[in-house]
Design a protein around this motif. Sequence first.
Motif, PDB file in Angstrom:
ATOM      1  N   ALA A 145      50.869  47.161  38.867  1.00  0.00           N
ATOM      2  CA  ALA A 145      51.895  48.186  38.810  1.00  0.00           C
ATOM      3  C   ALA A 145      51.601  49.209  39.088  1.00  0.00           C
ATOM      4  CB  ALA A 145      51.854  48.159  37.035  1.00  0.00           C
ATOM      5  N   LYS A 146      50.639  49.855  39.068  1.00  0.00           N
ATOM      6  CA  LYS A 146      50.185  51.407  39.721  1.00  0.00           C
ATOM      7  C   LYS A 146      50.181  51.229  41.086  1.00  0.00           C
ATOM      8  CE  LYS A 146      46.846  53.826  37.728  1.00  0.00           C
ATOM      9  NZ  LYS A 146      47.783  54.818  37.202  1.00  0.00           N
ATOM     10  N   TYR A 147      49.538  50.348  41.915  1.00  0.00           N
ATOM     11  CA  TYR A 147      49.298  50.511  43.397  1.00  0.00           C
ATOM     12  C   TYR A 147      50.171  49.651  44.098  1.00  0.00           C
ATOM     13  CZ  TYR A 147      45.371  52.715  41.081  1.00  0.00           C
ATOM     14  OH  TYR A 147      44.563  53.515  40.216  1.00  0.00           O
ATOM     15  N   LYS A 148      50.893  48.874  43.323  1.00  0.00           N
ATOM     16  CA  LYS A 148      51.828  47.634  44.164  1.00  0.00           C
ATOM     17  C   LYS A 148      51.064  46.638  44.777  1.00  0.00           C
ATOM     18  CE  LYS A 148      55.006  50.609  42.872  1.00  0.00           C
ATOM     19  NZ  LYS A 148      55.642  50.103  41.471  1.00  0.00           N
ATOM     20  N   LYS A 149      49.866  46.600  44.560  1.00  0.00           N
ATOM     21  CA  LYS A 149      48.975  45.362  45.026  1.00  0.00           C
ATOM     22  C   LYS A 149      48.084  45.142  43.922  1.00  0.00           C
ATOM     23  CE  LYS A 149      50.527  45.661  49.516  1.00  0.00           C
ATOM     24  NZ  LYS A 149      51.217  44.421  50.068  1.00  0.00           N
ATOM     25  N   VAL A 150      47.651  43.958  43.996  1.00  0.00           N
ATOM     26  CA  VAL A 150      46.376  43.457  43.131  1.00  0.00           C
ATOM     27  C   VAL A 150      44.946  43.948  43.741  1.00  0.00           C
ATOM     28  CG1 VAL A 150      45.132  41.753  41.995  1.00  0.00           C
ATOM     29  CG2 VAL A 150      47.457  41.636  42.070  1.00  0.00           C
ATOM     30  N   ASP A 151      44.435  44.960  43.057  1.00  0.00           N
ATOM     31  CA  ASP A 151      43.082  45.538  43.620  1.00  0.00           C
ATOM     32  C   ASP A 151      41.959  44.686  43.524  1.00  0.00           C
ATOM     33  OD1 ASP A 151      41.713  48.374  44.740  1.00  0.00           O
ATOM     34  OD2 ASP A 151      40.602  47.492  43.038  1.00  0.00           O
ATOM     35  N   ALA A 152      41.215  44.167  44.505  1.00  0.00           N
ATOM     36  CA  ALA A 152      40.352  43.205  44.181  1.00  0.00           C
ATOM     37  C   ALA A 152      39.115  43.921  43.326  1.00  0.00           C
ATOM     38  CB  ALA A 152      39.667  42.835  45.650  1.00  0.00           C
ATOM     39  N   SER A 153      38.832  44.651  43.680  1.00  0.00           N
ATOM     40  CA  SER A 153      37.361  45.400  42.894  1.00  0.00           C
ATOM     41  C   SER A 153      37.580  45.736  41.560  1.00  0.00           C
ATOM     42  CB  SER A 153      36.693  46.723  43.668  1.00  0.00           C
ATOM     43  OG  SER A 153      37.949  47.786  43.760  1.00  0.00           O
ATOM     44  N   LEU A 154      38.853  46.199  41.360  1.00  0.00           N
ATOM     45  CA  LEU A 154      39.234  46.345  39.924  1.00  0.00           C
ATOM     46  C   LEU A 154      39.505  45.051  39.204  1.00  0.00           C
ATOM     47  CD1 LEU A 154      41.826  49.171  40.319  1.00  0.00           C
ATOM     48  CD2 LEU A 154      39.745  49.757  39.306  1.00  0.00           C
ATOM     49  N   THR A 155      39.914  44.187  39.847  1.00  0.00           N
ATOM     50  CA  THR A 155      40.041  42.972  39.135  1.00  0.00           C
ATOM     51  C   THR A 155      38.863  42.052  39.015  1.00  0.00           C
ATOM     52  OG1 THR A 155      42.244  42.522  40.383  1.00  0.00           O
ATOM     53  CG2 THR A 155      41.208  40.641  39.397  1.00  0.00           C
ATOM     54  N   PHE A 156      38.019  42.266  39.915  1.00  0.00           N
ATOM     55  CA  PHE A 156      36.397  41.785  39.635  1.00  0.00           C
ATOM     56  C   PHE A 156      35.941  42.473  38.450  1.00  0.00           C
ATOM     57  CE2 PHE A 156      35.929  40.803  44.419  1.00  0.00           C
ATOM     58  CZ  PHE A 156      36.630  39.994  44.335  1.00  0.00           C
ATOM     59  N   ASN A 157      35.983  43.818  38.446  1.00  0.00           N
ATOM     60  CA  ASN A 157      35.486  44.494  37.284  1.00  0.00           C
ATOM     61  C   ASN A 157      36.078  44.380  36.079  1.00  0.00           C
ATOM     62  OD1 ASN A 157      33.157  45.823  38.108  1.00  0.00           O
ATOM     63  ND2 ASN A 157      34.225  47.499  38.841  1.00  0.00           N
ATOM     64  N   GLY A 158      37.400  43.862  36.011  1.00  0.00           N
ATOM     65  CA  GLY A 158      38.114  43.580  34.896  1.00  0.00           C
ATOM     66  C   GLY A 158      37.648  42.435  34.037  1.00  0.00           C
ATOM     67  N   ALA A 159      36.850  41.517  34.719  1.00  0.00           N
ATOM     68  CA  ALA A 159      36.079  40.461  33.920  1.00  0.00           C
ATOM     69  C   ALA A 159      34.777  41.328  33.125  1.00  0.00           C
ATOM     70  CB  ALA A 159      35.455  39.496  34.852  1.00  0.00           C
ATOM     71  N   LEU A 160      34.280  42.143  33.881  1.00  0.00           N
ATOM     72  CA  LEU A 160      33.160  42.762  33.092  1.00  0.00           C
ATOM     73  C   LEU A 160      33.704  43.529  32.119  1.00  0.00           C
ATOM     74  CD1 LEU A 160      30.849  43.698  36.192  1.00  0.00           C
ATOM     75  CD2 LEU A 160      31.022  41.592  35.001  1.00  0.00           C
ATOM     76  N   ALA A 161      34.615  44.485  32.230  1.00  0.00           N
ATOM     77  CA  ALA A 161      35.297  45.059  31.131  1.00  0.00           C
ATOM     78  C   ALA A 161      35.668  44.352  30.127  1.00  0.00           C
ATOM     79  CB  ALA A 161      36.745  45.730  31.576  1.00  0.00           C
ATOM     80  N   GLY A 162      36.183  43.107  29.948  1.00  0.00           N
ATOM     81  CA  GLY A 162      36.554  42.225  28.943  1.00  0.00           C
ATOM     82  C   GLY A 162      35.319  41.734  28.374  1.00  0.00           C
ATOM     83  N   LEU A 163      34.103  41.434  28.942  1.00  0.00           N
ATOM     84  CA  LEU A 163      32.874  41.030  28.477  1.00  0.00           C
ATOM     85  C   LEU A 163      32.169  42.061  27.664  1.00  0.00           C
ATOM     86  CD1 LEU A 163      31.739  39.074  31.771  1.00  0.00           C
ATOM     87  CD2 LEU A 163      32.060  37.977  29.325  1.00  0.00           C
TER      88      LEU A 163
END
Length: 456
Positions: free
Chosen positions: A281-299
């Motif tokens: 939504a913010k960058y018009k692309k799915v950012d890989a590093s943010l998505t990877f870190n999303g798993a850790l954020a949820g954990l």
Amino acid sequence: MIKLKSKARIILITFALVTLFLASPAAAESEYTIEGLIADLDVYVILLSAFLVFIMHAGFAMLETGFTRSKNALNILLKNFFSMSVGVVAYFFVGYSLMYGASYAGFTSFNGFFLMGAHDELADFLFDAVFAATAATIISGAVAERIKLSSFVIIVAFMTAIVYPVAGHWMWDDNGWLVGLGFADYAGSTVVHSVGAWGAIIAVLFLGARIGKYDGKKVNTIPGHNLPLGALGVFLLWFGWFGFNTGSALAFEVNEMVHVAVTTLLAASAGVIGAALLSLAKYKKVDASLTFNGALAGLVGITAGPDVISPLGALIVGLIAGFILVIAVEIIDRGLRLDDPVGAIAVHGVNGVWGTIAVGLFATDVGLFYGGGAGQLITQVIGVVAVLAWVFVAMGAFLFVLTRITSIRVSAEEEVQGLDFAEHGSSAYANNLSSMGLGLADRLNIISKNGKTESV
């Protein structure tokens, strides 16, 4: 498929199996009891979980290495090795006694150093020691690419000997003052993750940003060299986190452990989705590093309450954690201008706060959203603020003194050259040495004679 619904059923089945297996004259003479068997199973859970948490350090190493530049890869790996080794030894000498010795007014303890008198607590020490090392290694990623290895080792020792144990005493020792208030942090959203992240903030403030990160008002991106390696690190962390959370039951409690495993899985998965959606939504692309870190954020977000938050609640907590991560990374990087190469402060600090507060909202027994009122929520906030204040004061004072004695940062020339070669005279990748005009074969053919370096 038979579902085990109670510990009583486990005991009965285990008793039957043991009876059949040990039906011999020698076994009949044994004084081994079912209570002893259950106690051993409890210890086995702690051991297995400690081993899984240990594997998480491989995850941290791969994540940090992949998210940083190749010229610093070897230095990153060494820092993670020292996080574990120095961290465990410092915790053995001092930390464990401060955390679990005889309490002084619920704030700390001061006895039982070197595990003296704690022979019955060796399994507990093992589990707690790898947790202490985890708190320390969180700092590693945030200070990557510009801190001296010697300075980092000193910080690890102070973190695991003093800072983490005192905070842990407040929240995990039975006599801790926050325990007395009813503060809840099942596996360490605050005790481990926020403590490490607050320490990272102080270290980054004293270190400053990497060369080239900020140019006036401009914020430059310094990409990592190997995102597949970073992704592998995330999966290793995710896998080890099952031991991190389920092992915090500290007993063979199947129902509780299954519930914790399910909420852990759901929160991590939702964190990935949340981070991916918001980055899109913010960058018009799915950012890989943010998505990877999303798993850790949820954990991190679920770690404070995986035992008391429902599966649906875990999904919500994880999804929000993924959103928070994307927002926090931008605020920390562009707003606060704290140079954190791997996003450790956002993942472990900000989401450590969120996970701790989430207990006061989503706990099915005392949470605000379940009719429990605001009491637990207020207690959680008190704990978050108290720990933040403690770490800021302790780490701030320590680093102030340390930086008056010596510089904790490498020289500008060494930073540009890369810490692998500057600090270790080597590299994780042979081509890096070749680009410096010094190939691996050349280095191996250099010897020292009479105090002079000569080639042979």
